[in-house]
Design a protein around this motif. Structure first.
Motif, short mmCIF file in Angstrom:
data_model
loop_
_atom_site.label_atom_id
_atom_site.label_comp_id
_atom_site.label_asym_id
_atom_site.label_seq_id
_atom_site.Cartn_x
_atom_site.Cartn_y
_atom_site.Cartn_z
N ALA A 1 -9.39 6.43 -9.05
CA ALA A 1 -8.44 5.66 -8.26
C ALA A 1 -7.46 4.87 -9.11
O ALA A 1 -6.31 4.63 -8.70
N HIS A 2 -7.89 4.45 -10.32
CA HIS A 2 -7.04 3.60 -11.15
C HIS A 2 -6.42 4.35 -12.32
O HIS A 2 -5.88 3.72 -13.24
N LYS A 3 -6.51 5.68 -12.31
CA LYS A 3 -6.02 6.46 -13.44
C LYS A 3 -4.54 6.26 -13.71
O LYS A 3 -4.10 6.26 -14.87
N LEU B 1 4.81 -1.71 -8.38
CA LEU B 1 3.39 -2.03 -8.50
C LEU B 1 2.82 -2.42 -7.14
O LEU B 1 3.45 -3.16 -6.38
N SER B 2 1.63 -1.94 -6.85
CA SER B 2 0.95 -2.40 -5.63
C SER B 2 0.39 -3.79 -5.89
O SER B 2 0.24 -4.23 -7.04
N ASP B 3 0.06 -4.51 -4.83
CA ASP B 3 -0.49 -5.85 -4.99
C ASP B 3 -1.80 -5.83 -5.78
O ASP B 3 -2.06 -6.71 -6.61
N ALA B 4 -2.62 -4.83 -5.53
CA ALA B 4 -3.92 -4.75 -6.22
C ALA B 4 -3.73 -4.51 -7.71
O ALA B 4 -4.39 -5.15 -8.55
N VAL B 5 -2.83 -3.60 -8.06
CA VAL B 5 -2.59 -3.31 -9.48
C VAL B 5 -1.95 -4.52 -10.16
O VAL B 5 -2.30 -4.88 -11.29
N ARG B 6 -1.01 -5.17 -9.47
CA ARG B 6 -0.39 -6.37 -10.03
C ARG B 6 -1.45 -7.44 -10.30
O ARG B 6 -1.42 -8.10 -11.35
#
Length: 445
Positions: free
Chosen positions: A215-217, A226-231
């Motif tokens: 999922a985080h590759k 950037l998505s909120d989660a990745v940010r």
């Protein structure tokens, strides 16, 4: 050793794509002005043209690569002071000090620190810093090495003329940070840059598709925002490195600036006197003045360690909070007085300590049956009495038992009897001990 490489020639540096790989989506300890310049250069040019630069070798008029013993070192030495230039952007690997790539590697800095520490012609190390910072990876280990070497030989940081972010992290581990009136220091913070190139690609009719496992590759890819989660994940990573950075500086500058005060700077930079008032630097001086002070041999006194001043003031005088208030003549006079007193005290204390140490080793219970080895440990090494006792205890006893005085009398260098020498055994023993004590005193004079 061969002569150091010619660092003034033009050679191919890293490609823009390589630079992009080092600065995008990675936490950097870098001054924001430098980051902005890098992004401006990269924008629209990634992978198109090579980057070639010519970086003149720093301090080309100061010191020499050739040592007193005829060998060649990788850095210049002036009157016993190794000058270690840290000029350019910092990377973990791939560039040597002063290389024409314009990059400085932590690997190269570490190699030169270790070389200077082992070089018998070097009594002190001067880090001549002009760097906006760089990669976080490798900086912490380099700063720890600076601190470790500083316990063996004084390491001083001279900011000429920028020590920002990662460069300041390295400087903070030195025993002293010296600046000029226009030197810029600080920027204790972390920056991570992400480029959203989706609009640019859309204008060119390009629509990338990412096929991945995990999922985080592809977190932080440049083909969209950037998505909120990745940010949030990236921000957490930045904060973790920031807290480590603050702790590193607080440890290196203990007693001069607190962790709270470091955070209160909010990654600002400070010039000259303002840096000193903030506790980010210690005093102002020129490169020549710093080298001159470090060139003075430690006449009977211990080398300078972290937290102290480079020169010793007379006991009757309190240190001034304003270094600029001390005239050069008064400073030289104070140094001369301190050096004379320290030398006299050091010689007297050294003889007394040497005599007590030798006596302790030779009269220890562990010496029984190991007198010859005890003599070597006492007279030919600087081993403490406690350590000597441990070595003797672990060593086998000699086959024949003899007193220390008898074995001393049998050694030719301690006055053994010759055919023309008719002195009795007690006279030879006394002469031998007198010679041994004279040799020991000579070593500590």
């Amino acid at each position: 050793m061969t002569e150091p490489p010619d660092n003034t020639r033009t050679s191919a540096g890293p490609s823009l794509a390589q630079i992009a790989g080092r600065v995008l989506n990675r936490p950097l300890l870098l001054h924001p002005d430098k980051a902005d310049l890098i992004l401006h250069v990269l924008q629209g040019r990634i992978g198109i043209e090579p980057l070639q630069t010519v970086t003149p070798e720093t301090n080309r008029f100061v010191g020499t690569y050739r040592r007193d013993n005829g060998s060649i070192g990788s850095m210049r030495v002036e009157n016993g002071v190794a000058i270690l230039p840290i000029v350019g952007s910092l990377v973990n690997r791939g560039a040597w000090i002063g290389a024409s790539s314009g990059l400085v590697s932590y690997e190269g800095i570490a190699a030169q620190l270790r070389e200077a520490e082992a070089d018998l012609d070097v009594r002190a190390i001067l880090m001549d810093i002009d760097s906006p910072g760089g990669e976080a990876t490798g900086m912490f280990a380099t700063a720890k090495l600076v601190s470790a070497v500083n316990k063996t030989k004084p390491v001083v940081a001279f900011v000429n003329d920028v020590a920002a972010s990662a460069a300041y992290g390295i400087a903070s581990a030195a025993s002293e940070i010296i600046v000029s009136p226009t030197s810029m220091v600080g920027s204790i913070g972390v920056v991570l840059t992400h480029l959203d190139r989706s609009g640019e690609l859309e204008d060119r009719g390009v629509k990338p598709t990412l096929i991945h496992a995990g999922a985080h590759k592809v977190d932080g890819h440049p083909f969209g925002p950037l998505s909120d989660a990745v940010r949030a994940d990236l921000q957490a990573e930045v904060m973790k490195i920031y807290h480590q950075f603050v702790g590193l500086v607080a440890e290196g500058r203990a007693g001069r600036i607190s962790p709270d005060a470091i955070r209160a700077t909010e990654a600002r930079t400070y010039l000259g006197a303002d840096a000193i008032s903030q506790g980010l630097a210690d005093r102002m001086a020129s490169l020549e003045e710093v080298i001159g002070a470090l060139s003075q041999p430690p006449s009977g006194a211990s080398p300078q360690r972290k937290g102290g001043a480079m020169t010793k003031t007379p006991q009757s005088e309190a240190p001034s909070s304003d270094v600029s208030a001390i005239s050069p003549a008064d400073l030289r006079a104070a140094v001369d007085v301190a050096r004379t007193e320290a030398h006299a005290a050091g010689v007297s204390a050294g003889k007394a300590e040497a005599t007590a140490r030798i006596k302790s080793i030779l009269t220890a219970p562990e010496t029984d049956g190991r007198e010859a080895q005890a003599l070597v440990l006492a007279l030919e090494t600087e081993m403490t009495a406690a350590d000597a006792a441990k070595v003797l205890a672990a060593s086998p006893k000699a086959n024949m038992s003899a007193s220390i005085a008898d074995r001393a009398a049998q050694e030719t260098e301690l006055g053994a009897e010759t055919p023309a020498d008719h002195r009795n055994r007690s006279e030879r023993s006394a002469a031998g001990w007198a010679k041994a004590i004279t040799q020991a005193n000579a070593r500590f004079s």
